[in-house]
Design an enzyme around this catalytic site. Structure first.
Site, short mmCIF file in Angstrom:
data_model
loop_
_atom_site.label_atom_id
_atom_site.label_comp_id
_atom_site.label_asym_id
_atom_site.label_seq_id
_atom_site.Cartn_x
_atom_site.Cartn_y
_atom_site.Cartn_z
N TYR A 1 0.83 -1.13 -0.08
CA TYR A 1 -0.01 0.21 0.07
C TYR A 1 0.96 1.32 0.04
O TYR A 1 2.00 1.34 0.53
CB TYR A 1 -1.01 0.16 1.21
CG TYR A 1 -2.03 1.45 1.28
CD1 TYR A 1 -3.00 1.13 0.92
CD2 TYR A 1 -1.19 2.31 1.97
CE1 TYR A 1 -3.54 2.47 0.84
CE2 TYR A 1 -2.13 3.47 2.18
CZ TYR A 1 -3.22 3.52 1.43
OH TYR A 1 -4.19 4.74 1.55
N GLU B 1 -3.23 7.89 -3.92
CA GLU B 1 -3.11 6.53 -3.61
C GLU B 1 -2.95 5.38 -4.35
O GLU B 1 -3.46 5.20 -5.78
CB GLU B 1 -4.58 6.18 -2.68
CG GLU B 1 -4.52 5.00 -1.99
CD GLU B 1 -6.01 4.77 -1.22
OE1 GLU B 1 -5.94 4.74 -0.05
OE2 GLU B 1 -7.06 5.03 -1.92
#
Lengths: 291, 395
Positions: free
Chosen positions: B116, B204
């Site tokens: 992530y 993101e």
């Protein structure tokens, strides 16, 4: 005594020769606020309202008029530059009214404030008022009256609600600070509460918050450990859905942080009386504070 | 402002962050050309809508999955045919779903591990923070709660910008070494530059992957931007997809109104964002459900209120309207006259309750009481909320 501004505050207005700025600056002056100078690049040498000298730079306003506080009405694309100019000129308190300044610009401003020991209220805020002495920004003067309750809030009209509720019940305010609804702002809830706590003429505190960020939780922590004065709070946005920006750039519940419920819980655990509805802010305070 | 995955990946590419080969298509005739351009045997077909959970989403005609890994050209064409123009419902779209107007074809990759990666503003610190975790493809907040040691956080000073040692903190924090560490450092620098230069509020990548060939790759891309900064990025402003927004919200923004549609029955019209939220709350407190958030700003003049009434009434669920104005600088008399004129301009078909407070409130209330229009004046905000909820349920 009061917090941050009083009779001795010498205000320079940045961008007050424009329409909105001049309207509010005139209201401030009519209230008795001491505007000593205006700054509009290119209009140096003229006067504002036939009496207040206009300068091209903030440095000149400081040098010639002894300005120590600035109010910024400059449009968003140029506002951060104006704030940086005020910091560089040695202004100790900047009240930034402008709404819609890019967050990136404010991060740079914030860093500059920290390295210069300057303080800022706002941006995207109604300003600051010490009733009877000094009103900087867009707050309507008549809703306030001098007294002992300090009010700090992220929202403009909600601040007015709280001030007005106090005033009609015969309770005045020491200072009212609208810290603004942006994600990056100057003085926050904790710092404002700290000033009120240290001010001998403030006996009670009202703190109005809203969804987004964690400033209210941090203030709750500070209050729990340091404040013995009665504190009442209200949090707006109980019904706001996550992921949507509720008007203010800072008012957004993202993931699990910033919800109104979490804030209310943190405040209650710190022993703060939380008003259930916006109409009961003054009543809630008066249930724990008897002047 | 949010953008689509394919637009975000174009930006990634422009900044030099590695992405799988891909191509966006809006028309059936472009399918074959796009597959030729990518050149791989298997093709990933992804529906482009502004909502998460696409892979697990279901289309209104029953077709399952807004992300398909097709093993052949035929499979890819069949999936693309099924998705384009179809309406996809995911956990984030609401029941109505979103129509798919663009597809993104890309080259699949063999995943060795998922990570992530995100850059966003840390409000407490007033500076950007890079968040990276070895646990990718999952809910990052859950990781933060249960295994915070698996998350690397690096704050960037806005005045100094990103420094090489900080990109090393990210790369080594994720456990990379050698060639992969170098790739990760380059990716971090590239995405930070995109974040900062384009005034993004979020970049993101979930998941960021290590391929079985040993390369670091951004498999997904989500970017949103600071609305306040769009004035200096016409290229970014041009990426806005108006189809992804509520038409009522688009109309409102044209008139300087800040409107957000919700699913309740009581509409409200308020000056100030904080007071508008508090008004929604008090409606709920007295048993109603807010139909919207609507901030008319400081002024609340006739034109704005007229437009606001039109927008509010275009929502068929609305059974009552609460107008709550604190007349700060502007007098309540002027505001009352604006509301009355607006109510004349628009045929109000549901109960309208008005609460005024502040400057010249007596005159304002008097004007409201004098009018023959069906306006119910209220003494206080509580009174107004109670009245509008009662009137809506009895109507």
């Amino acid at each position: 005594m009061s917090v941050l501004v009083d009779n001795n505050t010498r205000v320079v207005g940045q961008g007050i020769t424009g329409k909105a700025g001049s309207y509010h600056a005139c209201n401030n002056i009519a209230y008795g606020t001491n505007y000593v100078a205006a700054v509009t690049p290119g209009k140096g040498g003229t006067t504002f309202e036939n009496s207040i000298p206009v300068y091209n730079t903030v440095h000149e306003a400081v040098e010639h008029e002894g300005a120590n506080t600035s109010v910024v009405f400059v449009p968003p694309p140029f506002a951060a530059d104006s704030i940086l100019e005020a910091i560089d000129a040695g202004i100790s308190l900047i009240v930034a009214i402008t709404e819609g300044i890019p967050v990136r610009d404010m991060q740079e401003v914030k860093a500059a404030l920290q390295s210069n020991n300057a303080r800022m209220i706002g941006p995207n805020c109604p300003g600051i008022m010490t009733p009877g002495q000094c009103n900087i920004g867009i707050m309507p003067g008549y809703i306030a009256t001098p007294g002992k309750v300090g009010v700090v809030s992220r929202s403009g009209t909600l601040t007015y609600e709280a001030m007005y509720q106090l005033t009609v019940r015969g309770h005045g305010q020491s200072t009212c600070i609208g810290i603004g609804g942006d994600p990056v702002c100057g003085i926050g809830h904790t710092e404002a509460v700290q000033y009120f706590n240290d001010d001998p003429d403030t006996d009670a505190i009202i703190m109005i918050g809203e969804i987004g960020g964690s400033a209210e939780e941090e203030a709750a922590d500070y209050i729990k450990n340091n404040v013995r004065k009665p504190v009442t709070a209200f949090i707006a946005g109980m019904t706001a859905p996550p992921g949507r920006r509720m008007g203010h750039a800072g008012a957004i519940v993202s993931g699990r942080s910033g919800s109104a419920k979490a804030k209310v819980t943190a405040l209650e655990q710190a022993g703060i009386a939380v008003a259930p509805t916006p109409t009961e802010i003054a009543e809630t305070l008066l249930s724990i504070y008897r002047p | 402002m949010n953008i689509h995955e394919y637009q975000a990946k174009d930006l990634f590419g422009a900044y030099g962050a590695p992405i799988p080969k891909g191509c966006a298509v809006q028309h059936k005739e472009e399918f074959d050309g796009a597959i030729d351009e990518i050149g791989s045997e298997a093709i990933v077909v992804k529906a482009q809508i502004h909502a998460g959970g696409r892979g697990k989403g279901v289309f209104t005609d029953g077709y399952k999955g807004g992300v398909k890994i097709a093993k052949s050209r035929e499979e890819a064409l069949a999936a693309a045919d099924a998705m384009l123009g179809n309406t996809l419902i995911t956990k984030q779209t609401g029941e109505a779903g979103k129509q798919v107007r663009t597809l993104y074809f890309s080259e699949p990759c063999d995943i060795a591990h998922e990570y992530y990666f995100a850059i966003l503003l840390d409000r407490t610190e007033s500076k950007p923070v890079i968040i990276a975790s070895t646990e990718g493809g999952v809910d990052i907040e859950e990781v933060a709660e249960k295994t915070p040691e698996k998350i690397t956080r690096v704050h960037i000073d806005p005045l100094y910008g990103i420094r090489p040692y900080q990109t090393r903190q990210v790369a080594f924090g994720l456990g990379f070494s050698g060639k992969q560490a170098k790739q990760m450092m380059e990716l971090t620098t590239a995405l930070y530059r995109l974040f900062w230069e384009k005034d993004a509020s979020l970049v993101e990548v979930n998941p960021l992957v290590l391929t079985s060939e040993g390369d670091v790759l951004a498999l997904d891309a989500k970017v949103s931007f600071d609305d306040n900064a769009l004035f200096r990025h016409p290229d970014i402003a041009a990426l806005r997809d108006i189809h992804e927004e509520d038409p009522k919200e688009v109309e409102a923004s044209k008139h300087g109104l800040n409107y957000i549609a919700l699913d309740g029955n009581i509409a409200c019209l308020v000056n100030g964002a904080g007071l508008a939220m508090a008004t929604m709350d008090i409606i709920k407190h007295y048993g109603g459900n807010p139909a919207n958030f609507l901030d008319v700003g400081g002024g609340a003049n006739e034109d704005q209120v007229t437009e606001a009434f039109r927008i509010i009434l275009s929502d068929p669920n609305v059974e009552g309207i609460l107008v709550n104005i604190f007349g700060g600088i502007m007098s309540c008399k002027t505001i009352a006259e604006g509301i009355i004129a607006a109510a004349r301009n628009v045929e109000i078909t549901v109960p309208l309750v008005v609460r005024l407070e502040g400057n010249q409130v007596e005159e304002g209330r008097k004007r409201l009481a004098e009018t023959r229009l069906p306006i119910t004046p209220a003494e206080s905000l509580s009174d107004a909320a109670r009245k509008v909820v009662d009137l809506a349920s009895s109507g």
